[in-house]
Design a protein around this motif. Structure first.
Motif, short mmCIF file in Angstrom:
data_model
loop_
_atom_site.label_atom_id
_atom_site.label_comp_id
_atom_site.label_asym_id
_atom_site.label_seq_id
_atom_site.Cartn_x
_atom_site.Cartn_y
_atom_site.Cartn_z
N VAL A 13 29.78 15.66 -60.58
CA VAL A 13 29.02 14.64 -59.87
C VAL A 13 27.57 14.67 -60.33
CG1 VAL A 13 30.54 14.79 -57.86
CG2 VAL A 13 28.43 16.15 -57.91
N SER A 14 26.90 13.55 -60.13
CA SER A 14 25.47 13.43 -60.42
C SER A 14 24.84 12.69 -59.26
CB SER A 14 25.26 12.66 -61.73
OG SER A 14 23.89 12.65 -62.08
N ILE A 15 23.90 13.36 -58.57
CA ILE A 15 23.32 12.84 -57.35
C ILE A 15 21.89 12.39 -57.64
CG2 ILE A 15 22.68 13.41 -54.97
CD1 ILE A 15 24.86 15.64 -55.13
N THR A 17 18.03 11.32 -57.53
CA THR A 17 16.78 11.59 -56.82
C THR A 17 15.73 10.62 -57.36
OG1 THR A 17 15.79 13.17 -58.38
CG2 THR A 17 17.43 14.04 -56.83
N PRO A 21 18.42 13.68 -61.80
CA PRO A 21 19.53 13.81 -60.85
C PRO A 21 19.93 15.26 -60.63
CG PRO A 21 20.35 13.16 -62.99
CD PRO A 21 18.86 13.13 -63.10
N ASP A 101 15.78 18.32 -52.33
CA ASP A 101 17.04 18.34 -53.07
C ASP A 101 18.21 18.73 -52.17
OD1 ASP A 101 15.65 17.60 -55.30
OD2 ASP A 101 15.83 19.52 -56.33
N THR A 104 18.92 15.72 -49.97
CA THR A 104 19.55 14.65 -50.74
C THR A 104 21.03 14.96 -51.00
OG1 THR A 104 17.48 14.05 -51.83
CG2 THR A 104 19.51 13.42 -52.95
N ALA A 105 21.32 16.20 -51.36
CA ALA A 105 22.71 16.59 -51.61
C ALA A 105 23.53 16.51 -50.32
CB ALA A 105 22.77 18.00 -52.19
N ASP A 107 22.96 14.52 -47.78
CA ASP A 107 23.17 13.10 -47.49
C ASP A 107 24.28 12.52 -48.37
OD1 ASP A 107 21.17 13.18 -45.60
OD2 ASP A 107 19.64 12.28 -46.89
N TRP A 108 24.29 12.92 -49.64
CA TRP A 108 25.35 12.46 -50.55
C TRP A 108 26.71 12.93 -50.07
CZ3 TRP A 108 29.10 14.77 -53.48
CH2 TRP A 108 29.70 14.00 -54.48
N ALA A 111 27.91 10.90 -47.19
CA ALA A 111 28.42 9.60 -47.63
C ALA A 111 29.84 9.70 -48.19
CB ALA A 111 27.49 8.98 -48.67
N ARG A 112 30.22 10.91 -48.63
CA ARG A 112 31.58 11.14 -49.11
C ARG A 112 32.53 11.51 -47.98
NH1 ARG A 112 32.30 11.66 -54.91
NH2 ARG A 112 34.43 12.19 -54.30
#
Length: 280
Positions: A13-15, A17, A21, A101, A104-105, A107-108, A111-112
């Protein structure tokens, strides 16, 4: 009996920012996660494919957890991504960036479909996990693996990174920042040997104090350290006393900061804690 290798499945995966990422792997059990999710925070100058973010996921996935192991922008010491040679990595890190970071991770991952993961942090990743979890009371459990005590006063007193030359190195870093050279690299006499002037000053002034956050952490918590690590620097027993919720601390015999040769025992300790506190 189904083996761990049979149930481990990972997706690169690539998240995104606001700059580089966050690259990593999302491991999910075949048939879906039945125990929720785990997010793993790596240590200073490490990454998602060494240490606990590498050796823990197989056992956790076998228990029914989805696991996100990812690189902060401050992974390794120095790295390039092909963007005209622009450097990134631990030499440039700041506390604010690490916390961003992690958020952000998380939150990602939400969302999954995993809005409240267990948080596992090793070393600096554990130190940064304390404020992360204190701000997220919905976290089902926290595992701190050799998390440093942190705190600016203690960091300066011990002379981390600069060793015994802290006043000299600090003065040089301050002069570089004042001259507009804060993003230039400077050599250090101790671990991790190279850093930018701006990041060095950030390291000795902003790192969170995990003991100050302990009373605000109400979820079940586990602190693990090796017996080769000083309790003053890696304060598992003190964290247990101050924690705002149920907390356990374990000292692993014949074990260093990176758990070399003790990965299986650490995995068993973490898995047992999560089985009792989250899965059951």
């Amino acid at each position: 009996m189904t083996g761990i290798r049979e149930v481990l499945r990972g997706e690169l995966v690539s998240i995104a920012t606001d700059t580089a990422p966050l690259d990593g792997i999302l491991y999910e059990p075949d048939g879906g996660a039945t125990a929720g999710a785990v997010i793993l925070f790596h240590g200073n100058t490490m990454n998602f494919y060494v240490g606990p973010p590498r050796f823990l996921p197989p056992a956790l996935v076998a228990m029914g957890f989805a696991c996100l192991a990812f690189n902060r922008r401050a992974h390794d010491v120095l790295s390039v991504r092909g963007d005209k040679g622009r450097m990134e990595g631990g030499a440039f890190q700041t506390t604010a960036q690490a916390l961003a970071d992690h958020a952000t991770a998380a939150d990602w991952l939400a969302a999954r479909g995993y809005p409240a993961p267990v948080v596992i942090g090793h070393s600096n990743g554990g130190m940064m996990a304390a404020p992360h979890v204190a701000a997220r009371p919905q976290t089902p459990a926290l595992v701190l693996l050799s998390a440093g005590a942190g705190g600016p006063a203690r960091t300066q007193r011990e002379g981390l990174l600069a060793g015994p030359r802290l006043p000299e190195v600090r003065a040089r870093a301050e002069a570089m920042v004042a001259a507009g050279r804060g993003d230039e690299l400077m050599l250090l006499p101790g671990w991790w040997y190279v850093i930018t002037a701006r990041s060095f000053l950030d390291r000795i002034t902003t790192v969170p104090d995990i003991l100050a956050y302990a009373p605000r952490i109400t979820c079940p918590a586990l602190y693990v350290r090796g017996d080769a690590e000083s309790e003053a620097t890696f304060p598992g027993e003190k964290f247990r006393q101050l924690a705002g919720g149920p907390c356990e601390s374990v000292v692993v015999p014949d074990c260093d900061h990176f758990y070399n040769g003790r990965e299986a025992e650490v995995t068993m300790i973490v898995a047992d804690f999560l089985r009792r506190r989250v899965v059951s």
